[in-house]
Design an enzyme around this catalytic site. Structure first.
Site, PDB file in Angstrom:
ATOM      1  N   CYS A  76      -5.213   0.164   9.523  1.00 25.46           N
ATOM      2  CA  CYS A  76      -5.350   1.069   8.682  1.00 25.46           C
ATOM      3  C   CYS A  76      -6.536   1.810   9.237  1.00 25.46           C
ATOM      4  CB  CYS A  76      -5.914   0.442   7.369  1.00 25.46           C
ATOM      5  SG  CYS A  76      -5.104  -0.747   6.733  1.00 25.46           S
ATOM      6  N   CYS A  82      -4.810   0.346  -7.160  1.00 25.85           N
ATOM      7  CA  CYS A  82      -4.312  -0.070  -5.856  1.00 25.85           C
ATOM      8  C   CYS A  82      -3.571   1.093  -5.107  1.00 25.85           C
ATOM      9  CB  CYS A  82      -3.121  -1.194  -6.038  1.00 25.85           C
ATOM     10  SG  CYS A  82      -3.495  -2.547  -7.047  1.00 25.85           S
ATOM     11  N   ILE A  96       2.322   2.648  -1.326  1.00 21.24           N
ATOM     12  CA  ILE A  96       2.922   2.665  -0.089  1.00 21.24           C
ATOM     13  C   ILE A  96       3.542   4.077   0.337  1.00 21.24           C
ATOM     14  CG2 ILE A  96       4.984   1.765   1.089  1.00 21.24           C
ATOM     15  CD1 ILE A  96       4.546  -0.988  -0.473  1.00 21.24           C
ATOM     16  N   HIS A 124      -1.369   5.960   1.842  1.00 26.14           N
ATOM     17  CA  HIS A 124      -1.950   5.349   2.763  1.00 26.14           C
ATOM     18  C   HIS A 124      -0.957   5.057   3.720  1.00 26.14           C
ATOM     19  CE1 HIS A 124      -4.455   2.696   5.203  1.00 26.14           C
ATOM     20  NE2 HIS A 124      -4.569   1.655   4.640  1.00 26.14           N
TER      21      HIS A 124
END
Ligand SMILES: [Zn+2]
Lengths: 164, 395
Positions: free
Chosen positions: B88, B212, B215, B341
């Site tokens: 990340c 959250c 993906i 992300h």
């Protein structure tokens, strides 16, 4: 089962692509950890020169770089500090509820806390402060080529389960 | 070499989301957007290339990605051409490395690109592959690959110790989703209300859907240039990379460096070092991009970065201090929650947004911003990376 369009992978198990360690002694120098698990013991290495205990087990001491290490037993029981239960979207290879707990191994333990999966526990049963104990279970074995022979390597792993 | 200073002068990104495109395709889209952001720049000017990606080897069966991407972008690097893998934080790591290369005299103009193609032809592979992101032999066997359970534990700990509530978490979702409304390249463009955030379906208690990040497929790229070359290439205000830090104190969860899971000692250490290298204090940060992989992360980050006291992160976000007009507007382009992300690209998107803020051309502009910061956590919260940017070079 054959894989459509991927005949080259048919009946082959890419062991380097699963989540379990390659535990056989031909592939690592800390295989005694897994052999101890098979005896129901949770162990790690301690440095004979400076007495530093490291987890996970090592082949060198991270404090003094010594190589003269000995195996010691960690507590097999602990207390749940905080936990979560995952019921949806658990990764392939795991069943719901997938429970994770931060476990206090007690003041005498050289490794004070561990994060572990909790198994043999239905959803909604676990509480903070509950006592849990080590449980060792089989995980998928895999073929391993040693010299000209292919053998089956048996594997185990550990989790914790509610006590009593 | 003391006078060589690195500036960030331009950036661009591909469309982010669930993409009908490969990693190589998206990297070209991002590279083009990036080079077009600096009209004076041609591929020939770029002598260094860093590519941040962690899943190329697993999801695209492609290792040694840097030469592949450089070739497709028309680059012929002569100082460096390498891949960076810090999950990340890969993009921010690339930016810190580019600063070092430029300021040491190794390179003059470096493109830092990054991207991930995470959606595989069969969806189960996406989730299964995440087991590779953490310490393989010790945490993956506990099924810890996907991060929600670990951050759910963290949230429970923070809630118990500091009376943080679900409303505090939801305040971060609402703020970041609404910042993302005018970011056309982001994954979501959803006007999120407090009621909707509070009623969202459960992921892992206490985290629900909008807590959250998703993906994401996507890529991004920025140009890091020597100050003198930057002056020739662009008329925009220069933005200096003033300092930064990357701290790693553990890998296996058992060696967590804090007193408890809501105590992020490694982030505190990174912040202390980053502020010292950049010669700024937390009170001087006008705008920040912090790693909102989960809402609870942003709440703990504002504490450990020194924007508020430990334990007061929930009140800080709920009081609107992260909104425009607040003490430190955070994740002004939507953050991970709304943009998505794609791991290696995230730090680059963040750097690009801070550059735009300091150049005065951001979509959600913080008036007069002169010092900005980006922060990433990576892996199973095992490393913290901070980059500090400023309109003025180091004194
Ligand atoms: Zn030692």
């Amino acid at each position: 089962m054959s894989i459509l369009g991927v005949p080259v992978l048919e009946n082959r198990y890419p062991v380097t692509m699963d989540m379990w360690p390659v535990e056989h002694k031909a592939f690592n120098r800390i295989h005694r950890f897994y052999e101890h698990l098979k005896e129901g013991r949770l162990t790690t290495t301690r440095c004979k020169s400076c007495s530093h205990t490291a987890f996970p087990p090592r082949v060198i001491c991270p404090e003094c770089l010594g190589e003269d290490l000995e195996w010691i037993d960690l507590p097999k029981e602990g207390k749940v500090l905080v936990f979560t239960e995952q019921v949806k979207g658990v990764p392939l290879g795991f069943q719901a509820p997938l429970i994770h707990a931060w476990i206090d191994l007690g003041p005498q333990s050289p490794i004070p806390r561990l994060l572990s999966r909790i198994i043999n526990c239905e959803a909604g049963r676990l509480k903070e402060g509950d006592e849990v104990r080590l449980v060792v279970f089989e995980v998928p074995s895999h073929p391993i080529e040693i010299k000209k022979e292919t053998i089956t390597a048996e594997r185990v792993y550990y989790a914790f389960e509610p006590k009593g | 070499m003391g006078n060589r200073r690195a500036c960030i002068i331009g950036g661009g990104m591909s469309q982010w989301g669930v993409r009908e495109a490969s990693l190589v395709d998206m990297t070209q889209e991002a590279g083009k957007a990036c080079m077009e952001d600096v009209p004076g720049l041609t591929p020939k000017d770029i002598d260094g290339f860093l590519f941040a990606s962690s899943y190329a080897g697993r999801c695209s069966f492609q290792t040694n990605t840097a030469p592949v991407m450089a070739e497709r972008l028309g680059l012929k690097p002569t100082s460096i051409c390498a891949r960076v893998d810090v999950l990340c934080a890969g993009g921010s790591t690339g930016i810190l490395l580019a600063k070092g290369l430029v300021e040491s005299g190794m390179a003059d103009i470096v493109m830092v690109a990054g991207g991930e193609k995470l959606y595989t032809p069969q969806k189960w592979e996406v989730f299964y592959s995440e087991l590779a992101s953490i310490d393989h032999d010790w945490d993956a066997p506990h099924g810890l690959g996907l991060p929600p359970p670990y951050f759910a534990l963290t949230a429970k700990e923070h809630m118990r110790r500091y009376s943080t509530t679900k409303e505090h978490l939801a305040a971060v979702s609402v703020t970041n989703y609404n910042y993302g409304l005018n970011n056309p390249k982001g994954q979501f463009h959803k006007q999120l209300t407090m009621e909707e955030a509070m009623a969202a379906p459960l992921v892992v208690d206490p985290l629900t859907l909008y807590d959250c990040c998703p993906i994401t497929d996507g890529a991004a790229a920025v140009i890091i240039a020597l100050e003198d070359r930057a002056k020739d290439l662009t008329d925009r205000p220069l933005v200096y990379i003033r300092g930064g830090a990357q701290v790693s104190l553990h890998s296996v969860s058992a060696n967590w460096p804090g007193e408890h899971l809501a105590d992020w000692a490694h982030l505190r250490k990174a912040a202390e070092k980053a502020y010292a290298t950049a010669k700024v204090s937390p009170q001087e940060i006008d705008v920040a991009q912090t790693h909102d992989c989960f809402t609870i992360s942003e709440i703990i980050e504002v504490e450990e970065l020194g924007f508020c006291k430990k334990g007061e992160g929930g009140d800080f976000v709920a009081a609107g201090e992260i909104n425009l007009g607040g003490k430190v507007p955070i994740n002004t382009d939507g953050g991970l929650l709304s943009c998505g992300h794609p791991f290696g690209a995230t730090g680059i998107r963040m750097g690009m947004e801070i550059m735009r803020q300091l150049q005065g051309r951001a979509a959600n502009q913080v008036p007069g911003a002169t010092i900005g910061l980006t922060h990433n956590l990576s892996g199973l919260n095992v490393e913290h990376t901070i980059v500090v940017y400023g309109r003025e070079p180091l004194p």
